[in-house]
Design a protein around this motif. Structure first.
Motif, mmCIF file in Angstrom:
data_model
loop_
_atom_site.group_PDB
_atom_site.id
_atom_site.type_symbol
_atom_site.label_atom_id
_atom_site.label_comp_id
_atom_site.label_asym_id
_atom_site.label_seq_id
_atom_site.Cartn_x
_atom_site.Cartn_y
_atom_site.Cartn_z
ATOM 1 N N ILE A 107 2.387 -3.382 -2.983
ATOM 2 C CA ILE A 107 2.685 -1.953 -3.092
ATOM 3 C C ILE A 107 1.477 -1.273 -3.714
ATOM 4 O O ILE A 107 0.865 -1.803 -4.649
ATOM 5 N N TYR A 108 1.133 -0.107 -3.198
ATOM 6 C CA TYR A 108 -0.023 0.641 -3.694
ATOM 7 C C TYR A 108 0.425 1.993 -4.243
ATOM 8 O O TYR A 108 1.378 2.593 -3.742
ATOM 9 N N ASP B 175 -0.100 0.987 7.628
ATOM 10 C CA ASP B 175 0.691 -0.239 7.662
ATOM 11 C C ASP B 175 0.770 -0.842 6.265
ATOM 12 O O ASP B 175 0.930 -2.047 6.116
ATOM 13 N N ARG B 176 0.636 -0.007 5.230
ATOM 14 C CA ARG B 176 0.742 -0.432 3.831
ATOM 15 C C ARG B 176 1.973 0.212 3.199
ATOM 16 O O ARG B 176 2.393 1.303 3.605
ATOM 17 N N VAL B 177 2.531 -0.449 2.193
ATOM 18 C CA VAL B 177 3.646 0.107 1.433
ATOM 19 C C VAL B 177 3.083 0.891 0.260
ATOM 20 O O VAL B 177 2.254 0.378 -0.496
ATOM 21 N N VAL B 178 3.505 2.139 0.108
ATOM 22 C CA VAL B 178 3.032 2.970 -0.996
ATOM 23 C C VAL B 178 4.214 3.410 -1.846
ATOM 24 O O VAL B 178 5.367 3.430 -1.396
ATOM 25 N N ALA C 78 -7.801 -2.127 -4.176
ATOM 26 C CA ALA C 78 -7.544 -3.065 -5.274
ATOM 27 C C ALA C 78 -7.176 -2.308 -6.550
ATOM 28 O O ALA C 78 -6.274 -2.719 -7.299
ATOM 29 N N GLU C 79 -7.841 -1.191 -6.793
ATOM 30 C CA GLU C 79 -7.555 -0.383 -7.977
ATOM 31 C C GLU C 79 -6.184 0.299 -7.890
ATOM 32 O O GLU C 79 -5.581 0.636 -8.912
ATOM 33 N N ALA C 80 -5.688 0.488 -6.671
ATOM 34 C CA ALA C 80 -4.412 1.181 -6.476
ATOM 35 C C ALA C 80 -3.220 0.234 -6.434
ATOM 36 O O ALA C 80 -2.071 0.686 -6.321
#
Length: 253
Positions: free
Chosen positions: A88-89, A118-121, A51-53
């Motif tokens: 997006i993180y 499986d996350r977008v960074v 959440a912070e990212a």
């Protein structure tokens, strides 16, 4: 470097075992595969770290929304990764959060950890004041974003026009086959059957960086090249030759 550990991304089409076999044939370090990093090393505070990212705006350097509802969303996404998406993180913040959760006995730079996520960074660009999606974030651990493979390198302009046309007609995102038939140029889309082959090079980039200190190769036909457009990804990861002459000496089995 003595060992490399890859972590599966169960909701993605990337075959982590096949990637590990390919890598094992090209490097001297021992290569192993483990299950999803976020499941093996997750804890009660990991949801808040995600959440912070969170990137709040493409043009806002500040990140993070730790309101209760957002943290609850991240908790559900950790438990059921197929429910995650559309966020997006900050890749460096995620990298730091995962580094803190690597067992202390395995944090040495002799043992590279490569979670397939499986996350977008993304990373912040000081040169243009905006966030940029990335396929990988090098370091320890080295993050490889599977959806980043489809979203980070830019597709042909006609792709976005077709996507918008289908959305206006209420059809949502058009199928891959439709896009390939209607849009000129070469590109990868979500769940592309070529994902495993393409991801191999991005994992090798992570190993090469930690082992040699070198970032990317300037030769656009080399697996260690990091193109900003989809046709470049296809050329570097899916076309012969695999490597430029310099890196072929090191990595051709």
């Amino acid at each position: 470097m003595e060992s490399v550990t890859l972590y599966r991304a169960p909701t993605a089409v990337a075959d982590t075992d096949a990637i590990a076999d390919w890598l094992d044939a090209r490097i001297e370090a021992t290569v192993s595969v483990r299950d999803r990093f976020l499941s093996l090393h997750g804890d009660s505070e990991l949801a808040e770290s995600f959440a912070e990212a969170r990137v709040l705006s493409p043009y806002d350097r500040e990140t993070g929304n730790t309101m209760l509802g957002i943290v609850r969303y991240e908790e559900r996404a950790l438990e059921s990764p197929e429910r995650a998406g559309g966020v997006i993180y900050d890749g460096l913040a995620v990298q730091q959060a995962l580094h803190e959760r690597i067992p202390e006995s395995e944090r040495s730079l002799d043992h590279l950890h490569v979670p397939l996520l499986d996350r977008v960074v993304g990373t912040w660009g000081d040169h243009d004041g905006r966030w940029h999606k990335r396929v990988n974030v090098l370091g320890q651990p080295a993050i490889v974003s599977v959806p980043g493979l489809y979203e980070a390198p830019a597709k042909p302009e006609q792709y976005y026009k077709e996507q918008q046309k289908h959305a206006l007609l209420g059809g949502g995102a058009p199928p891959r086959e439709v896009l390939e038939n209607e849009v000129e140029g070469e590109f990868l889309v979500e769940d592309d059957p070529r994902t495993t082959e393409a991801i191999k090079g991005y994992v090798l980039q992570a190993y090469h960086y930690l082992d040699t200190g070198e970032v990317f190769c300037d030769e656009d036909t080399c697996r260690l090249h990091n193109p900003h457009r989809q046709p470049g990804v296809v050329a570097a990861q899916l076309r012969a030759p695999e490597f430029c002459p310099e890196h072929a000496e090191r990595y051709c089995p």
